[in-house]
Every structure is written in structure tokens, then in C-alpha cells.
Write a protein that holds these residues in place. Structure first.
Motif, short mmCIF file in Angstrom:
data_model
loop_
_atom_site.label_atom_id
_atom_site.label_comp_id
_atom_site.label_asym_id
_atom_site.label_seq_id
_atom_site.Cartn_x
_atom_site.Cartn_y
_atom_site.Cartn_z
N ALA A 96 0.83 -1.21 0.00
CA ALA A 96 0.00 0.00 0.00
C ALA A 96 0.86 1.25 0.00
CB ALA A 96 -0.93 0.00 1.21
N ALA A 97 1.95 1.23 0.75
CA ALA A 97 2.85 2.37 0.80
C ALA A 97 3.48 2.63 -0.56
CB ALA A 97 3.95 2.11 1.84
N THR A 98 3.93 1.58 -1.21
CA THR A 98 4.59 1.73 -2.50
C THR A 98 3.62 2.17 -3.58
OG1 THR A 98 6.04 -0.08 -1.76
CG2 THR A 98 6.22 0.59 -4.06
N LEU A 99 2.40 1.65 -3.56
CA LEU A 99 1.37 2.09 -4.52
C LEU A 99 1.04 3.57 -4.32
CD1 LEU A 99 -0.99 -1.01 -4.46
CD2 LEU A 99 0.13 -0.08 -6.50
N THR A 100 1.00 4.01 -3.06
CA THR A 100 0.73 5.43 -2.78
C THR A 100 1.82 6.31 -3.36
OG1 THR A 100 -0.45 4.86 -0.74
CG2 THR A 100 0.35 7.12 -0.96
N ILE A 101 3.07 5.93 -3.16
CA ILE A 101 4.18 6.72 -3.66
C ILE A 101 4.23 6.68 -5.18
CG2 ILE A 101 6.71 6.86 -3.71
CD1 ILE A 101 6.69 6.09 -0.77
N ARG A 102 3.88 5.54 -5.77
CA ARG A 102 3.83 5.46 -7.24
C ARG A 102 2.80 6.43 -7.80
NH1 ARG A 102 2.54 0.29 -11.20
NH2 ARG A 102 0.39 0.98 -10.95
N ALA A 103 1.62 6.49 -7.16
CA ALA A 103 0.58 7.41 -7.61
C ALA A 103 1.00 8.86 -7.42
CB ALA A 103 -0.72 7.13 -6.86
N ALA A 104 1.72 9.13 -6.33
CA ALA A 104 2.19 10.50 -6.08
C ALA A 104 3.26 10.90 -7.10
CB ALA A 104 2.76 10.60 -4.66
N LYS A 105 4.13 9.97 -7.46
CA LYS A 105 5.16 10.26 -8.45
C LYS A 105 4.54 10.65 -9.78
CE LYS A 105 9.01 8.28 -11.06
NZ LYS A 105 9.80 7.07 -11.39
N GLN A 106 3.44 10.00 -10.14
CA GLN A 106 2.78 10.28 -11.41
C GLN A 106 1.86 11.50 -11.36
OE1 GLN A 106 1.75 6.34 -13.61
NE2 GLN A 106 1.65 5.83 -11.43
N GLY A 107 1.75 12.10 -10.16
CA GLY A 107 0.92 13.29 -10.03
C GLY A 107 -0.55 13.02 -9.82
N PHE A 108 -0.92 11.75 -9.62
CA PHE A 108 -2.32 11.41 -9.41
C PHE A 108 -2.78 11.75 -8.00
CE2 PHE A 108 -1.40 7.86 -12.66
CZ PHE A 108 -1.64 8.72 -13.71
N LEU A 109 -1.84 11.74 -7.07
CA LEU A 109 -2.11 12.10 -5.68
C LEU A 109 -1.15 13.20 -5.25
CD1 LEU A 109 -2.49 8.60 -3.96
CD2 LEU A 109 -4.31 10.08 -4.82
N LYS A 110 -1.63 14.08 -4.37
CA LYS A 110 -0.78 15.15 -3.86
C LYS A 110 -0.93 15.26 -2.34
CE LYS A 110 -0.93 17.73 -8.18
NZ LYS A 110 -1.25 19.04 -8.83
N PRO A 111 -0.55 14.20 -1.62
CA PRO A 111 -0.66 14.25 -0.16
C PRO A 111 0.37 15.20 0.42
CG PRO A 111 0.50 12.27 -0.84
CD PRO A 111 0.01 12.92 -2.10
N GLN A 112 0.14 15.62 1.66
CA GLN A 112 1.09 16.49 2.34
C GLN A 112 2.27 15.72 2.90
OE1 GLN A 112 -1.08 18.87 5.24
NE2 GLN A 112 -1.08 20.54 3.78
N ALA A 113 2.08 14.44 3.16
CA ALA A 113 3.15 13.60 3.69
C ALA A 113 2.75 12.15 3.51
CB ALA A 113 3.42 13.90 5.16
N ILE A 114 3.75 11.27 3.52
CA ILE A 114 3.51 9.82 3.40
C ILE A 114 4.36 9.10 4.43
CG2 ILE A 114 3.69 7.76 1.94
CD1 ILE A 114 3.40 9.59 -0.50
N ALA A 115 3.79 8.11 5.09
CA ALA A 115 4.56 7.21 5.95
C ALA A 115 4.42 5.80 5.41
CB ALA A 115 4.09 7.28 7.39
N ALA A 116 5.54 5.16 5.17
CA ALA A 116 5.57 3.80 4.63
C ALA A 116 5.97 2.85 5.76
CB ALA A 116 6.56 3.71 3.48
#
Length: 373
Positions: free
Chosen positions: A176-196
Motif C-alpha cells: 500500500a505504501a509503494t502504490l501510494t508513492i507510485r501514484a504520487a510520483k505520477q501526479g495522481f495524488l498530492k498528499p502532504q506527507a507519506i509514511a511507509a
């Protein structure tokens, strides 16, 4: 989730003898280099837990995810101390596995939302499609499908996070952490922070046997067998959906301390494997279709893309299986990782050691948000 088994199908080319391991976030902060933390305490976290009376969610609900020709009921929970519009928001996403569930995050959620600080925090926990208490249709599950779900859940105008997607912190376990960061890298998500938390990228079979063409063919045969109407259930029941197998997995590598595996945990996880359609998403996970990337290099590139954009904390665990631990260790000092913390636990520390995980995650929130108040 891992298991020990020999797989046989009608095809003599598919024989896998294995003991596999489950490998089963503009308001940006900028960092010039990573902070590595070795967590330590005199507390015995195996004996500490959140007050069980406080675990009940403030609200439970279902959101209808429209995907292709399907309308899928997605289960989610909301945890908050005060009904306050000024609260800041966390989305907690369970580790993907055959027994993935919102329950693994409940103690952490309740701990964080009850803390007194400069901000009130509200937590939403969501089950993946095909897992937990969400619907489990017979989809062709893969990493792209799971990423699209996560993006839709956060960004959909009719979704539970509507209006909060640009003011959101995401905590994810495992894949789940890696999928979140993948989506953020592509600009699909713009969270303020991520914890993996105990981040992973390779499914149980690929992390053990690799991904050459021969193995991919065998994974495909196994996946097809698990999805088949009759023999699929039979194999799934033998390998996954039985209490002894689940208990063995938890004691061998999901939890670090076998004494923390209670009969209640085994009973509730076993019940999840009996839900209608329970085998489809796990079949994809087991054989690597839910893997966000295909190599450690790609894994590190995802985190590197967060450099200078958003703070990213990695919680590595002391007792993870050797191969999964190696991938976590590759993130120590890696570009894009603003804080690296080693904590007790194995592949599910947020469930086994919730107080310790909550403590480290809350500190991460304080470090990155209290100064902005």
C-alpha cells in the motif's frame, strides 16, 4: 501472507515447492538529507495496547466505487475524537495480503486521534477492493487497478475524502505504501506527507523465485487455477483458508513475537478468507500481479521522486523476513526518504505493536505540521 506448500496442477510444468513470505504522502516540506532514527525504549511494547474500549470507529460506511462495468462496495471507517471541521486528516491503508483488513490500523488510529496537540487528527481507514470487508468481484486485479482505486477513493467528488485530497497525510503498510508513492510520483495524488510502514514491492512468489519467463508462466498457471470455479476454492482452502495455515503464517513472519498471535486474531482473519470471492485478489497478490514495480531500482526511484516535494517516513521492522528486510534496508539513507526509523515487529507492526507505531507516526506528524501552526 506466506505459506508452506507444494502446488500441483494438471500441468506437469507447474510444481512449486516453496516457503514464501509476504513482502505478505503546495504545503511541502523540504529536506536536504535523510534523518535515520533507531527507535528504543524501556517499554515492552508486546505488552502494551490501546484501550480496547476505544477501538470502535466513530463511523462506518460503504462507498460505491465505479470501475468499468462494476459497482463495488468499498468499506471504510472514520475515527475522530471531536467532530471538528478544522481537524487534519490521515488516510490509513492496510497492507495487501490474503487477510488484509482495516482492523490492522484501528489501534493506531484511535491512539493518534485521542492525542492532545496543536492539531486534532481525524483518521479514515479503507479496505481494498477484493479484500477485507469490501466487495470481492472477479476482477482482473493488478497494480494499476489497485492504484486507480486508491486515486479514485481520494479524489472522487462523491468520495469520503472529497475536498480533503490536498490536505491529507497517507499512512500505508507493505504494498500500500509503494502504490501510494507510485501514484504520487505520477501526479495522481498530492498528499502532504507519506509514511511507509514495512514497505514492500514484491509478492510472495516473485520475491522468492524471481520473475524470469519460466516462472511467470508458472505463476500464470497457478493464478488461473486459484481463480477456477471448483478446483480454485479447493486449492485456496488448502493453502490459505484454514486456521492452521493462518496461525503458522502469523507466527513465522507476520508477527515478530509468536506469543502475540491470539486465537481471536486467527478467528477473525479466517472469517475474511470465507467471504464470497475471497480468492481473486490474493491470487493476484501471491503471483506478483499487484507488485507496484519490478525491481529494487524502480522501488528506490519511486522514493527518490519525492525528494524536495513531500516528507516521507519509512518505518522498517527489526524482525521482517530476510528478503523483505533487505528491501526496507535499501531505503536507509535513500534519496526521498526524509526519516528512517527501525521499530519492533515483522510484516504487520501496526497491528502487533500499535502503540510504538502510533508514537513514531505522531512524532512524524508533529515534526512536519506543528511548526506550520
Amino acid at each position: 501472507m506466506a505459506f508452506s506448500a507444494i502446488f500441483y496442477t494438471s500441468s506437469p510444468s507447474l510444481t512449486l515447492h516453496c516457503k514464501t513470505h509476504r513482502p505478505i504522502f503546495s504545503h511541502a516540506a523540504y529536506f536536504s538529507k535523510s534523518l535515520i532514527v533507531k527507535a528504543s525504549s524501556t517499554l515492552d511494547y508486546s505488552k502494551v495496547s490501546v484501550d480496547e474500549k476505544a477501538l470502535a470507529p466513530t463511523k462506518t460506511n460503504n462507498w460505491q466505487w465505479k470501475f468499468k462495468d462494476n459497482t463495488i462496495n468499498i468499506y471504510y471507517e472514520e475515527h475522530e475524537k471531536y467532530n471538528n471541521d478544522s481537524s487534519k486528516n490521515i488516510l490509513m491503508v492496510p497492507t495487501i495480503s490474503d487477510v488484509s483488513t482495516v482492523e490492522e490500523w484501528r489501534s493506531v488510529a484511535r491512539d493518534i486521534v485521542q492525542r492532545v496537540g496543536k492539531f486534532n487528527w481525524r483518521a479514515t481507514i479503507v479496505d481494498w477492493p477484493g479484500l477485507g470487508y469490501s466487495d470481492r468481484p472477479k476482477l482482473e486485479y493488478n497494480a494499476d487497478v489497485m492504484e486507480k482505486f486508491l486515486v479514485d477513493f481520494i479524489n472522487a467528488p462523491d468520495g469520503p475524502i472529497n475536498g480533503l485530497e490536498n490536505d491529507l497525510v497517507v499512512f500505508g503498510g507493505g504494498h500500500a505504501a509503494t502504490l501510494t508513492i507510485r501514484a504520487a510520483k505520477q501526479g495522481f495524488l498530492k498528499p502532504q506527507a507519506i509514511a511507509a510502514i514495512a514497505p514492500t514491492w514484491a509478492g510472495p512468489l516473485p520475491i522468492v523465485f524471481g520473475r524470469d519467463s519460466s516462472m511467470e508462466t508458472r505463476y500464470g498457471l497457478l493464478r488461473g487455477t486459484l481463480r477456477a470455479p471448483a478446483v480454485g476454492w479447493m486449492m485456496y482452502n488448502m493453502l490459505v483458508s484454514n486456521e492452521k495455515a493462518i496461525e503458522s503464517q502469523y507466527k513465522s513472519h507476520v508477527y515478530a513475537n509468536p506469543e502475540n498471535v491470539t486465537p481471536d486474531i486467527i478467528e477473525t482473519r479466517y472469517a475474511l478468507t470465507k467471504r464470497k470471492g475471497a480468492r481473486y485478489a490474493p491470487a493476484a497478490f501471491l503471483t506478483g500481479l499487484l507488485d507496484p514495480v519490478q525491481s529494487r531500482e524502480e522501488f528506490l526511484d519511486l522514493f527518490a521522486a519525492m525528494e524536495g516535494k513531500i516528507p516521507v517516513a519509512v518505518l522498517s521492522t527489526e524482525g521482517s523476513p530476510k528478503r523483505s528486510k533487505a528491501e526496507m534496508e535499501a531505503l536507509r539513507g535513500a534519496k526521498g526518504v526524509s526519516k528512517f526509523i527501525e521499530i519492533p515487529g515483522a510484516l504487520l507492526p501496526q497491528e502487533e505493536y500499535p502503540i510504538k507505531v502510533a508514537e513514531e507516526l505522531y512524532r512524524f506528524l508533529q515534526e512536519n505540521f506543528d511548526s506550520r501552526a
